[in-house]
Design a protein around this motif. Sequence first.
Motif, PDB file in Angstrom:
ATOM      1  N   ILE A 146     -39.678  -1.511  -7.966  1.00  0.00           N
ATOM      2  CA  ILE A 146     -39.068  -1.105  -6.684  1.00  0.00           C
ATOM      3  C   ILE A 146     -40.118  -1.016  -5.578  1.00  0.00           C
ATOM      4  O   ILE A 146     -39.908  -1.521  -4.476  1.00  0.00           O
ATOM      5  CB  ILE A 146     -38.320   0.232  -6.852  1.00  0.00           C
ATOM      6  CG1 ILE A 146     -37.024  -0.013  -7.632  1.00  0.00           C
ATOM      7  CG2 ILE A 146     -38.010   0.852  -5.496  1.00  0.00           C
ATOM      8  CD1 ILE A 146     -36.082   1.156  -7.663  1.00  0.00           C
TER       9      ILE A 146
ATOM     10  N   HIS B  35     -37.298   3.965 -13.011  1.00  0.00           N
ATOM     11  CA  HIS B  35     -37.295   2.573 -12.569  1.00  0.00           C
ATOM     12  C   HIS B  35     -38.508   1.816 -13.104  1.00  0.00           C
ATOM     13  O   HIS B  35     -38.394   0.643 -13.489  1.00  0.00           O
ATOM     14  CB  HIS B  35     -37.254   2.499 -11.044  1.00  0.00           C
ATOM     15  CG  HIS B  35     -35.911   2.814 -10.461  1.00  0.00           C
ATOM     16  ND1 HIS B  35     -34.828   1.978 -10.621  1.00  0.00           N
ATOM     17  CD2 HIS B  35     -35.469   3.865  -9.733  1.00  0.00           C
ATOM     18  CE1 HIS B  35     -33.778   2.513 -10.011  1.00  0.00           C
ATOM     19  NE2 HIS B  35     -34.144   3.651  -9.464  1.00  0.00           N
TER      20      HIS B  35
ATOM     21  N   LYS C 115     -37.909   0.757 -16.637  1.00  0.00           N
ATOM     22  CA  LYS C 115     -37.039  -0.419 -16.719  1.00  0.00           C
ATOM     23  C   LYS C 115     -37.799  -1.694 -16.353  1.00  0.00           C
ATOM     24  O   LYS C 115     -37.597  -2.742 -16.976  1.00  0.00           O
ATOM     25  CB  LYS C 115     -35.821  -0.237 -15.806  1.00  0.00           C
ATOM     26  CG  LYS C 115     -34.842   0.816 -16.306  1.00  0.00           C
ATOM     27  CD  LYS C 115     -33.672   0.984 -15.349  1.00  0.00           C
ATOM     28  CE  LYS C 115     -32.713   2.056 -15.853  1.00  0.00           C
ATOM     29  NZ  LYS C 115     -31.586   2.271 -14.908  1.00  0.00           N
TER      30      LYS C 115
ATOM     31  N   GLU D  90     -35.498  -4.799 -14.778  1.00  0.00           N
ATOM     32  CA  GLU D  90     -35.342  -4.904 -13.326  1.00  0.00           C
ATOM     33  C   GLU D  90     -36.710  -5.108 -12.699  1.00  0.00           C
ATOM     34  O   GLU D  90     -37.742  -4.984 -13.357  1.00  0.00           O
ATOM     35  CB  GLU D  90     -34.661  -3.655 -12.753  1.00  0.00           C
ATOM     36  CG  GLU D  90     -35.456  -2.369 -12.893  1.00  0.00           C
ATOM     37  CD  GLU D  90     -34.723  -1.170 -12.301  1.00  0.00           C
ATOM     38  OE1 GLU D  90     -33.492  -1.102 -12.436  1.00  0.00           O
ATOM     39  OE2 GLU D  90     -35.401  -0.315 -11.694  1.00  0.00           O
TER      40      GLU D  90
ATOM     41  N   GLN E  96     -36.868   9.709 -10.864  1.00  0.00           N
ATOM     42  CA  GLN E  96     -36.260   8.378 -10.830  1.00  0.00           C
ATOM     43  C   GLN E  96     -37.281   7.278 -10.570  1.00  0.00           C
ATOM     44  O   GLN E  96     -37.063   6.130 -10.947  1.00  0.00           O
ATOM     45  CB  GLN E  96     -35.140   8.343  -9.779  1.00  0.00           C
ATOM     46  CG  GLN E  96     -33.938   9.166 -10.202  1.00  0.00           C
ATOM     47  CD  GLN E  96     -32.908   9.300  -9.099  1.00  0.00           C
ATOM     48  OE1 GLN E  96     -33.113  10.009  -8.122  1.00  0.00           O
ATOM     49  NE2 GLN E  96     -31.800   8.603  -9.245  1.00  0.00           N
TER      50      GLN E  96
END
Length: 350
Positions: free
Chosen positions: A320, A308, A311, A317, A304
């Motif tokens: 992170i 992320h 993206k 987005e 994951q």
Amino acid sequence: MMEKIKLGIVGFGFMGHCDADMMATFDDIDLVAVADINPDQLKDAPAGVETYSSLDEMLEQADINTVMVSTPNPSHPEMVMKAATAKKHVICEKPAAMSVALFDQMVAACKENGVLFTVHQQRRWDKDYRIMKEVYDKKIVGDMYVIKSQLYGFNGNMHDWHIYPEMGGGMLYDWGVHLIDQMLDMVHSDIVSLYADVQNVINEKVDDYFNIIMKFKNGVTAEIELGTYYLTPKRAWFIGGNKGSALIDGFNGEGKIVRTAHLLENVPGKITMTAAGPTRSFGPAAPGLLLEEPLPEVHVDHRQYFEHFLKAFNKEEEIIIKPEQVRRVLCVMDAVRESAKTGKAIAFEE
């Protein structure tokens, strides 16, 4: 339709190979090239992947838009800044740098060249951590006062370049980065004070034990303890709140929530004798007093992290693992070393 990441990995050792294996699971990430100054490391490069003897050569010749830096710790700043100057987005293995000043230079270079920059703190997607973060975020055990994160090993000896301080060896650089990052990602509050003990138990030059205690402004006390020579291998968490406790033993998140059926009543003049002596708080619990519940379920995977990033690469987005979060972890590590050296608590983010 997603734009593909065309990736080049510099440093094709253990982590470089792990990263290459991960990329093979993505349709929208193409591993184009790998680079390493040691030709032996390149012998088992995946079929169809270009190989280069240096980052400079790879940047000059390979059709890539992103570089993953998986070289030994001290070389990270040079590699990141070269990739950024070549207008490539950058993912860097942890620890990003061996000083805050060097990290600031890396961030500045990436900003100046308009490229994404993040650090591979994939253990934010560990199952044990995410379960405890769920307990914390949802206040499942009420108002919390203590969080303990513990990691114990059974061998103790460092290996390869991990035995050299100048290479960023030792456990604070290795696992400490992850454990501190997890705690700061969980507890969104300023650190009021920090106390740390760092020791070389069986390793002469690098740390193999640390205990870090952080007092947060919101009232939570966090303790992070790691020892490579405990001889009782364990990964454990404990969160104490005013409505119960949450416990985990193991990376897979085995554990429980424990509550009391009722609180102890104050009975003046009455002594209760137990095997532990005249006590009602620390002796064996009466049947039915302690109630157990399952921990919340979470479904996470290290994959994951890259989902992320993909993206963020496509501007769907934000990144992170943000540079300012990485910088804060490095500042905490500096405070840990200072406290361990002086034997005193450090006032931190007041």
